[in-house]
Design an enzyme around this catalytic site. Sequence first.
Site, short mmCIF file in Angstrom:
data_model
loop_
_atom_site.label_atom_id
_atom_site.label_comp_id
_atom_site.label_asym_id
_atom_site.label_seq_id
_atom_site.Cartn_x
_atom_site.Cartn_y
_atom_site.Cartn_z
N LYS A 208 0.68 -1.24 0.07
CA LYS A 208 -0.10 -0.17 -0.18
C LYS A 208 0.93 1.29 -0.09
CE LYS A 208 -4.12 1.63 2.30
NZ LYS A 208 -5.13 1.38 3.36
N GLY A 265 -5.30 -4.09 5.35
CA GLY A 265 -4.53 -5.02 4.68
C GLY A 265 -5.15 -6.76 4.92
N ARG A 266 -5.64 -6.91 6.13
CA ARG A 266 -6.14 -8.43 6.13
C ARG A 266 -7.56 -8.45 5.48
NH1 ARG A 266 -5.25 -5.63 10.40
NH2 ARG A 266 -6.57 -5.51 12.03
N GLU A 351 -4.65 -10.98 14.42
CA GLU A 351 -4.05 -9.66 14.06
C GLU A 351 -5.40 -8.48 14.66
OE1 GLU A 351 -1.04 -8.06 11.42
OE2 GLU A 351 -2.75 -7.31 10.34
#
Length: 523
Positions: A208, A265-266, A351
């Site tokens: 990113k 992100g995940r 996370e």
Amino acid sequence: MRRCRCDHTPAWGALRALYDTQGRDFDLRQAFSADVRRFECFSLQAPHVFADLSKNLINVAVQDQLLELAHQCGVQAHRDAMFRGDVINTTEQRRVMHFLLRYPATGLADAAQGATKNLTKELGQVHATLSVMLTYADMVRHDEGITDIVNIGIGGSDLGPQMAVLALDEFVAQNKRFHFVSSVDGHELSQVLRQVQPESTLFLIASKSFTTLETMTNARSAKAWFEAKGGRDIARHFCALTSNVEAAREFGIGTTFDFWDWVGGRYSMWSAIGLPIAIAIGPERFREMLAGAHAMDEHFRNEPLERNLPVRLALLDVWYRNFHGFGSRSVAPYHSGLRRMQAYLQQLEMESNGKRVDEEGQALPYATSPVIWGEPAANGQHAYFQMLHQGSDVIPVEFIAVKKVSHSLPEHHHKLLANALAQSRALMLGQQDAGGHRHLPGNRPSTFLLLDELTPASLGAIIALQEHRVFVTGSLWGINSFDQWGVELGKVLAKDMEQRLDSGNADGLDASSAGLLKKLRAK
């Protein structure tokens, strides 16, 4: 919006009382004997996913009180705030809108009246980017000169795409090979580079910020290898999935696909990060995956809590983590295509919810994310299932099975499904043995998730199911599931250690780190 933390509700105390009187000594075998309709009562159909929850340590009273907990914590209001586009990632002041990435283009016309009425601008941007990305994916897919696609990314820029490409192997273009490089360990990249040729390889650089240490180290090494091997035209052989277009251009990359700060992100495999998936299975199938996820989004957004599968799974997670004290959950997929599902779910859940403070920064008096672990279960049966059956810890198991398969070896699948059913039953029943060595206590809980087929749509649905489940547990625990400050300190110290490895300067280090530094620098 201000939420009510689970331990501040009347339902929390009521659940504690239920655990003490009914939950602590609950016996699944007795529960099935006493209720011939238990399977029907604790089963649920959601889009593409059937869930049997009946082999869990719950009864109607516990289930009702768990649902009351969700009501009292304001889960519905928190969910609605996310779908409205409110800022619910409060530590980073960001919206959380990965669901928008799979909202259908047909919704643009009526978005002003629908669920995305405040998000028409963002939805238009999503579909503009998606259209361009899928056009590029189709071009690469039909480019016979490109035989290998190497995705260089880490975390959410690796785990989701890798998991999906493996899972959807039946639909993957047969004239392409897909490689995934995530670790800064040079062995991984070197192994891939030995298998490819510069003139027939496309490198996808997924970062990113275009500054991620591991990704950019691998990207620079891949570029150096490409040039040293006589590779020409970096613009053709490198593509960037990034918001930092300028940095990608300085690298020599002309083709970039952007995504937004409201995509964590995940949760990003639905965005440009999913480009390797789109190349692998094609634009039409990629849209099917988005549609399957959207169907689960709508289920989560619209179904009442008692018929809402992400909510029901999340409530079980809280019941086990905070009342039974179970510290982990094993994920056991009975399908080799799902062999990276556990790694993907580890990041998604651990996370997101591996936090020790609530959204106000106050220390929590209870445990949050369990450890998520497992293996494709046919292998797991000959590895860790011994501990599941006879170990000193009770570990809930989540079985994932697929009814129909695409291969032409029906006897294999017959045996595979028989094993899945048998293991679930054996965990519950156990086995009596006066000698002790063959004694299995049984009464060990499991959930059984069943897909009719493993398709882009069903994969999209089960991943969205897990995303929303994580959202609900985080909502109940009062934490922010969408930041990850815990990974930052190690990154900062790694930069310092890299300089020390060069210089040998151990000033200010603890004795252990200083000693290891000396060992590593010794000739």
